[in-house]
Design an enzyme around this catalytic site. Structure first.
Site: not given
Length: 222
Positions: A114, A215
């Site tokens: 982004r 993660d």
């Protein structure tokens, strides 16, 4: 009718068969107390199921072979070649599952993040097979929330010459909003997913979700 139910009934949004085995696997990887080793192991099992299902949507042609008994057998073979493209970083977790099913498969990578100034997805890196325009593409990303990154990646593929109808998006969990937005934007795209979740929260996290897949898979949680 709920948004989730509409997504489940979309003709180009394909869910894995909702078996007890799949539900058990998804329960393990959604559990916040699951260890990383178990998360990786059971995620890999679901990813392989997804790749196998995705191959069902590739075209085939008639092929006759002769069995060891000397008898003709009328079968089929895949038409055309495939490649994988992973959306970095979480999509890289799905590459081995593709390799396990398709030997010597070529895999490209795309990094989209982004842009903090425009809040829009921006392409930062792309490395694709030179002949990708002549291949069927399995686009890999485990989580589909708003669909912004995936749609940007599809634009990158189409700019490289890939036909829209030759793109299969392989995904573990999707939010109905993002899936429907992608399918509306790309009317020839196919999505293969394991489960369709309820919605997204104000921060665009999938609910009930499973947290940050990358993660948890790569062991980079705080």
């Amino acid at each position: 009718m709920s948004l989730s139910l509409q997504a489940a009934e979309h003709p180009r949004l394909h869910q894995l068969p909702q078996t007890n085995q799949l539900k058990a696997l998804m329960t393990i990887i959604r559990d916040k107390n699951t260890t990383r080793s178990d998360f990786v192991f059971y995620s890999d099992r679901v990813i392989r199921l997804l790749v196998e299902e995705g191959l069902n949507y590739l075209p085939v042609v008639h092929k006759q072979v002769i069995t060891p008994m000397g008898i003709p057998f009328e079968g089929v073979s895949f038409e055309g070649r495939i490649c994988g493209v992973s959306i970095m970083r979480a999509g890289e977790s799905m590459e081995q599952g593709l390799r396990d099913v398709c030997t010597s498969v070529r895999i490209g990578k795309v990094l989209i993040q982004r842009d903090e100034r425009t809040a829009q997805p921006k392409l930062y890196y792309s490395k694709l097979p030179k002949d990708i325009a002549n291949r069927w593409v399995l686009l890999l990303d485990p989580m589909l929330a708003t669909g912004g990154s995936a749609m940007k990646c599809i634009e990158v593929l189409m700019e490289a010459g890939v036909q829209e109808e030759r793109i299969l998006f392989i995904n573990l969990i999707c939010a109905p909003e993002g899936a429907l937005k992608m399918l509306e934007r790309f009317p020839k795209l196919q999505i293969i997913t394991a489960e369709i979740d309820e919605s997204m929260d104000a921060n665009k996290f999938i609910l009930p979700g499973l947290g940050d897949f990358g993660d948890r898979y790569f062991g980079t949680e705080d």
